[in-house]
Every structure is written in C-alpha cells, then in structure tokens.
Design a protein around this motif. Sequence first.
Motif, PDB file in Angstrom:
ATOM      1  N   ARG A 154      35.171  33.197  41.089  1.00  0.00           N
ATOM      2  CA  ARG A 154      35.637  32.708  42.388  1.00  0.00           C
ATOM      3  C   ARG A 154      35.547  33.699  43.493  1.00  0.00           C
ATOM      4  NH1 ARG A 154      41.121  29.275  44.406  1.00  0.00           N
ATOM      5  NH2 ARG A 154      40.251  29.007  46.784  1.00  0.00           N
ATOM      6  N   PHE A 155      36.251  34.996  43.027  1.00  0.00           N
ATOM      7  CA  PHE A 155      36.355  35.915  44.162  1.00  0.00           C
ATOM      8  C   PHE A 155      35.450  37.387  43.926  1.00  0.00           C
ATOM      9  CE2 PHE A 155      39.651  33.748  46.342  1.00  0.00           C
ATOM     10  CZ  PHE A 155      40.251  33.242  45.476  1.00  0.00           C
ATOM     11  N   GLY A 156      34.766  37.243  42.771  1.00  0.00           N
ATOM     12  CA  GLY A 156      33.761  38.135  42.629  1.00  0.00           C
ATOM     13  C   GLY A 156      33.897  39.418  41.557  1.00  0.00           C
ATOM     14  N   VAL A 157      35.374  39.611  41.553  1.00  0.00           N
ATOM     15  CA  VAL A 157      35.570  40.756  40.757  1.00  0.00           C
ATOM     16  C   VAL A 157      36.274  40.446  39.368  1.00  0.00           C
ATOM     17  CG1 VAL A 157      37.294  42.872  40.678  1.00  0.00           C
ATOM     18  CG2 VAL A 157      36.187  42.324  42.990  1.00  0.00           C
ATOM     19  N   PRO A 158      35.474  40.514  38.193  1.00  0.00           N
ATOM     20  CA  PRO A 158      36.106  40.253  36.884  1.00  0.00           C
ATOM     21  C   PRO A 158      37.217  40.971  36.449  1.00  0.00           C
ATOM     22  CG  PRO A 158      33.926  41.498  36.758  1.00  0.00           C
ATOM     23  CD  PRO A 158      34.387  41.503  38.239  1.00  0.00           C
ATOM     24  N   CYS A 159      37.978  40.322  35.808  1.00  0.00           N
ATOM     25  CA  CYS A 159      39.357  40.898  35.085  1.00  0.00           C
ATOM     26  C   CYS A 159      40.238  41.229  36.497  1.00  0.00           C
ATOM     27  CB  CYS A 159      39.125  42.067  34.348  1.00  0.00           C
ATOM     28  SG  CYS A 159      38.080  41.548  32.666  1.00  0.00           S
ATOM     29  N   LEU A 160      40.224  40.437  37.701  1.00  0.00           N
ATOM     30  CA  LEU A 160      41.017  40.931  38.775  1.00  0.00           C
ATOM     31  C   LEU A 160      42.591  40.920  38.064  1.00  0.00           C
ATOM     32  CD1 LEU A 160      40.921  41.321  41.771  1.00  0.00           C
ATOM     33  CD2 LEU A 160      41.114  39.188  42.033  1.00  0.00           C
ATOM     34  N   ALA A 173      41.979  40.523  50.066  1.00  0.00           N
ATOM     35  CA  ALA A 173      40.983  40.520  51.060  1.00  0.00           C
ATOM     36  C   ALA A 173      39.809  39.474  50.659  1.00  0.00           C
ATOM     37  CB  ALA A 173      40.519  41.463  51.850  1.00  0.00           C
ATOM     38  N   LEU A 174      39.692  39.876  49.131  1.00  0.00           N
ATOM     39  CA  LEU A 174      38.337  39.040  48.657  1.00  0.00           C
ATOM     40  C   LEU A 174      38.289  37.553  49.120  1.00  0.00           C
ATOM     41  CD1 LEU A 174      38.894  40.688  44.770  1.00  0.00           C
ATOM     42  CD2 LEU A 174      37.002  41.243  46.677  1.00  0.00           C
ATOM     43  N   THR A 175      37.421  37.069  49.083  1.00  0.00           N
ATOM     44  CA  THR A 175      36.942  35.682  49.442  1.00  0.00           C
ATOM     45  C   THR A 175      36.160  34.868  48.546  1.00  0.00           C
ATOM     46  OG1 THR A 175      35.328  36.202  50.970  1.00  0.00           O
ATOM     47  CG2 THR A 175      37.546  36.105  51.883  1.00  0.00           C
ATOM     48  N   ASP A 176      36.493  33.733  48.617  1.00  0.00           N
ATOM     49  CA  ASP A 176      35.603  32.859  47.655  1.00  0.00           C
ATOM     50  C   ASP A 176      34.385  32.349  48.578  1.00  0.00           C
ATOM     51  OD1 ASP A 176      37.611  29.822  47.655  1.00  0.00           O
ATOM     52  OD2 ASP A 176      36.451  30.633  49.237  1.00  0.00           O
ATOM     53  N   PHE A 205      41.909  35.628  48.294  1.00  0.00           N
ATOM     54  CA  PHE A 205      42.468  35.605  47.048  1.00  0.00           C
ATOM     55  C   PHE A 205      44.106  35.458  47.581  1.00  0.00           C
ATOM     56  CE2 PHE A 205      43.662  36.208  42.777  1.00  0.00           C
ATOM     57  CZ  PHE A 205      44.645  37.139  42.694  1.00  0.00           C
ATOM     58  N   GLU A 206      44.618  36.253  48.580  1.00  0.00           N
ATOM     59  CA  GLU A 206      45.972  36.042  49.037  1.00  0.00           C
ATOM     60  C   GLU A 206      46.137  34.690  49.401  1.00  0.00           C
ATOM     61  OE1 GLU A 206      46.987  38.636  52.131  1.00  0.00           O
ATOM     62  OE2 GLU A 206      48.929  38.267  52.365  1.00  0.00           O
ATOM     63  N   GLU A 207      45.353  34.060  50.014  1.00  0.00           N
ATOM     64  CA  GLU A 207      45.672  32.640  50.575  1.00  0.00           C
ATOM     65  C   GLU A 207      45.690  31.720  49.077  1.00  0.00           C
ATOM     66  OE1 GLU A 207      42.334  32.552  52.966  1.00  0.00           O
ATOM     67  OE2 GLU A 207      43.236  31.665  54.677  1.00  0.00           O
ATOM     68  N   ALA A 208      44.895  31.927  48.263  1.00  0.00           N
ATOM     69  CA  ALA A 208      44.768  31.175  47.244  1.00  0.00           C
ATOM     70  C   ALA A 208      46.172  31.207  46.170  1.00  0.00           C
ATOM     71  CB  ALA A 208      43.491  31.485  46.268  1.00  0.00           C
ATOM     72  N   PRO A 240      48.982  40.123  46.544  1.00  0.00           N
ATOM     73  CA  PRO A 240      49.296  40.589  45.302  1.00  0.00           C
ATOM     74  C   PRO A 240      50.167  41.900  45.257  1.00  0.00           C
ATOM     75  CG  PRO A 240      46.965  40.620  45.895  1.00  0.00           C
ATOM     76  CD  PRO A 240      47.593  39.941  46.856  1.00  0.00           C
ATOM     77  N   VAL A 241      50.841  42.030  44.310  1.00  0.00           N
ATOM     78  CA  VAL A 241      51.850  43.058  44.124  1.00  0.00           C
ATOM     79  C   VAL A 241      51.238  44.402  43.546  1.00  0.00           C
ATOM     80  CG1 VAL A 241      53.948  41.548  44.165  1.00  0.00           C
ATOM     81  CG2 VAL A 241      53.131  42.544  41.771  1.00  0.00           C
ATOM     82  N   GLY A 242      50.164  44.238  42.737  1.00  0.00           N
ATOM     83  CA  GLY A 242      49.639  45.413  42.204  1.00  0.00           C
ATOM     84  C   GLY A 242      50.130  45.606  40.963  1.00  0.00           C
ATOM     85  N   ARG A 243      50.260  46.998  40.597  1.00  0.00           N
ATOM     86  CA  ARG A 243      50.676  47.466  39.274  1.00  0.00           C
ATOM     87  C   ARG A 243      52.331  47.087  38.828  1.00  0.00           C
ATOM     88  NH1 ARG A 243      50.070  50.903  34.935  1.00  0.00           N
ATOM     89  NH2 ARG A 243      51.830  51.969  34.145  1.00  0.00           N
ATOM     90  N   ILE A 244      52.336  46.577  37.507  1.00  0.00           N
ATOM     91  CA  ILE A 244      53.643  46.248  37.024  1.00  0.00           C
ATOM     92  C   ILE A 244      53.899  47.274  36.185  1.00  0.00           C
ATOM     93  CG2 ILE A 244      54.812  44.455  35.763  1.00  0.00           C
ATOM     94  CD1 ILE A 244      53.732  43.553  38.358  1.00  0.00           C
ATOM     95  N   GLU A 245      55.096  48.072  36.479  1.00  0.00           N
ATOM     96  CA  GLU A 245      55.532  49.241  35.757  1.00  0.00           C
ATOM     97  C   GLU A 245      55.859  48.746  34.387  1.00  0.00           C
ATOM     98  OE1 GLU A 245      54.390  52.012  38.621  1.00  0.00           O
ATOM     99  OE2 GLU A 245      54.636  52.195  36.533  1.00  0.00           O
ATOM    100  N   GLN A 246      56.082  47.524  34.273  1.00  0.00           N
ATOM    101  CA  GLN A 246      56.698  47.325  32.725  1.00  0.00           C
ATOM    102  C   GLN A 246      55.513  47.112  31.752  1.00  0.00           C
ATOM    103  OE1 GLN A 246      57.668  46.013  35.634  1.00  0.00           O
ATOM    104  NE2 GLN A 246      59.562  44.829  35.494  1.00  0.00           N
TER     105      GLN A 246
END
Length: 384
Positions: A119-125, A141-144, A150-153, A158-164
């Motif tokens: 949908r957004f073009g980047v695998p394993c997003l 900012a990736l769009t379909d 992606f943010e709207e969907a 997205p928050v990014g890295r999850i330290e846990q």
Amino acid sequence: MSRFSQLWAEIAPIGRADSGGYLRFALTEPELTLRDWFRGQAAQRDMTVTEDGNGNLFAWRGEPWAPGTVLTGSHFDSVPHGGGYDGPLGIVSAFLAVDAVPKDRKIGVAAFVEEEGGRFGVPCLGSRLLTGVMDPSRAAALTDRDGISFEEALGARPVGRIEQIANIAAVVELHIEQGIALRTPVGVGSAIWPHGRWRMDFAGVGDHAGTTRMTDRHDPMLTFAFTVLAANKEARLSGAHATVGRVQVEPNATNAIPSLVRGWLDARAADTATLDQLVESVVKKATERAGRDGTALSVTPESVTAEVAFDTALAARLSALLDDAPILPTGAGHDAGVLSAHVPTAMLFVRNPTGVSHSPAEHASDADCEAGIEALARVLEDLS
Ligand code: HGY
Ligand code: MN
Ligand code: MN
Ligand code: MN
C-alpha cells in the motif's frame, strides 16, 4: 475439523477477491477485520493486546514486552491478489502453538503492519519502525495510490523505535515457503537473499499517437520496455531474480504517447556482489537507451536490504529439535529479516508443494500446516 482448519475457515473469506487471491492492504477494511479477529483470539487466551504506535499489533502471555519473552507472528497484509498463506499462516500458527506451550511461558504474538509494502511502497514498514531503522517522519509521509498518507491511515504519527525490543529473548517467524526447495513439511531459515526495490521514472514527451512521426517521438514507454527486457536478460545471465512491477503510465490512453512511465525494479540475488552488478548494469543500459530515445530516466533506491544471515547456532539448534529439519535460504523478505539485526531470530518454513506464492494459487496442505504448528510449539517451548 482440526483447530487449524477451524481458524483457517474463519479468516479465509476476509479480503478474498473474485480472483481467489486476497486484497488485504495494510489498515484497509479487510486487514482491520483481521486485526479484530486477532484481538478475539487473544481474548480467548487471556492474552493482553497492545499496539506499538507504529501500526504493529501484539498479544502477550505475561506482561507486555517482559524481559525474556519469545516473540512469534508474521503479517496480515497481502500483495494484490496474493495467496492467503503468506503472512496469516504465521499468525494463525502462533496462536495455536501458544495453546500447546506450558502456561507459565512468556510468549508474544505479533501482527506486523505493511510487510509487503503493497500500500505504501516500503516493505516491512512496521518492523523497520519498531526497530528504529525507518524514520517515523518519512514513514508518516508515505502515501498510497489514493494519496492517503501512512499517518492518516494509522490515525497518528508513527512513534518509531520501541526500546523494549531489547527485552525480547528471541523471535521466530513461521512462514509458508515461497519456493520449491523444501521437500519436507517443515524447514528452518538460514538466510534471506540481499534484495531491494528501485523506483524507475521514465520521462518523455507526451504527444498525439496518430499524428506524431516515429522519428519525432520521445516515448518513455519505449525506454521502459527496453529496460524490462534488459533486466530480464541480466538476471538470467547472472542467476539473479529481477522483476519490474507496479507500473503507472501517464496519461494512460490509447491514442496518446505517454509523458511519464513509472515502474519499480525488484531485484534479488544470492549475494550482494551479484545484486549490485545486476542493478548497475540495468541502470547503465537503461540510461544509455534513454539517451537514444530522448527520454530521461531517474532511479531511486528504496528499501535495499542487505543479506540476512540468521543466527547459525540458533538455526542448528532448531533443526536438531525438529528431527534434523533442513536449513535453507529464501529469496523472500520477511519481518524476521529486519528483526534479526536486533534480536536472535529464526524462521520456520512450511512446505509449499508448487512453490507458487504472491498468487491465488499459493497453497500448503493442512497436514503440513499442522506439522508447522507442532514444530513452532516445540520451538517456543524450547526457547522460552
Ligand atoms: O516480497 C517479499 O519478498 C515478501 O514476500 N514480502
Ligand atoms: Mn509476501
Ligand atoms: Mn510474507
Ligand atoms: Mn514476512
């Protein structure tokens, strides 16, 4: 009816197209329905459900992200008209394997978002965001194809890295094999070929199909067609794999010479040198051809993935645990490949008799799927 067949029957109709393939794009109605199904399965097992702010969904037996937890799972999203096993088999198998593992073990089940990049073009997003290798603002900012970001969907940034992720003791992803090398019900992953996607934009001069003399044309479709043939030839010569897909033509009319043709080169090879050589040679030949056609080519690398070598000691241990199950590489990318740079990671493959995948014809037998579940349960118990 076995537990597997029962769960499989529950999800089989979700997102199925008339082609018999699936249209389960990330965060669209069918995938959201599968997420609800996921929450139901977790509830039946008194597992705690969490979302990580990147679109990944988790069910935990024990505290979420508790140190020593073993994580398993896969993805729900599909390529357009893809098969039903690629992804979902790893999630259904994970829940059924959890049922067979002693109740005191800390196990997590994951459904990673946008693994296919369909949908957004980047695998394993999702797994790239989770591990911090994908910048959240770039992901946002990736769009379909409809221009939805992606943010709207996702409904949030997205928050990014999850330290846990550092608490996770091991990751095991079960997946249908996407080739014909596996001749036993279950195999263990050794490596993922280096691979990547390159966006190729061919710009020309839009004009009238009927009145423009052939010698006056700057037709990007010509340069594009040449590039497809060049990629195919280079791959055959070097034993690599090359495909050009996701093609957009503007304007896409019968009687207009296009001004722009956009395609994506998907290239993969058993080693990095061969992959680099393939891409370099295709781009060089395409650029030369563009010079002759009076068109302009721009190439943008996207999600180039270095070779993934899974933890060899872990793979050997699992092979021994699974009656010397064969250890084999794959040319397909997986979330496990992304996670393996951060956590000891293994993959289990379930036999695919025809090797066909990313197609409605993708299939694994119930018996082999049950064998995969039993193997995953054994592995989860051993690792936890
Ligand atoms: O495209 C792949 O390699 C995987 O199936 N996502
Ligand atoms: Mn796939
Ligand atoms: Mn997959
Ligand atoms: Mn995967």
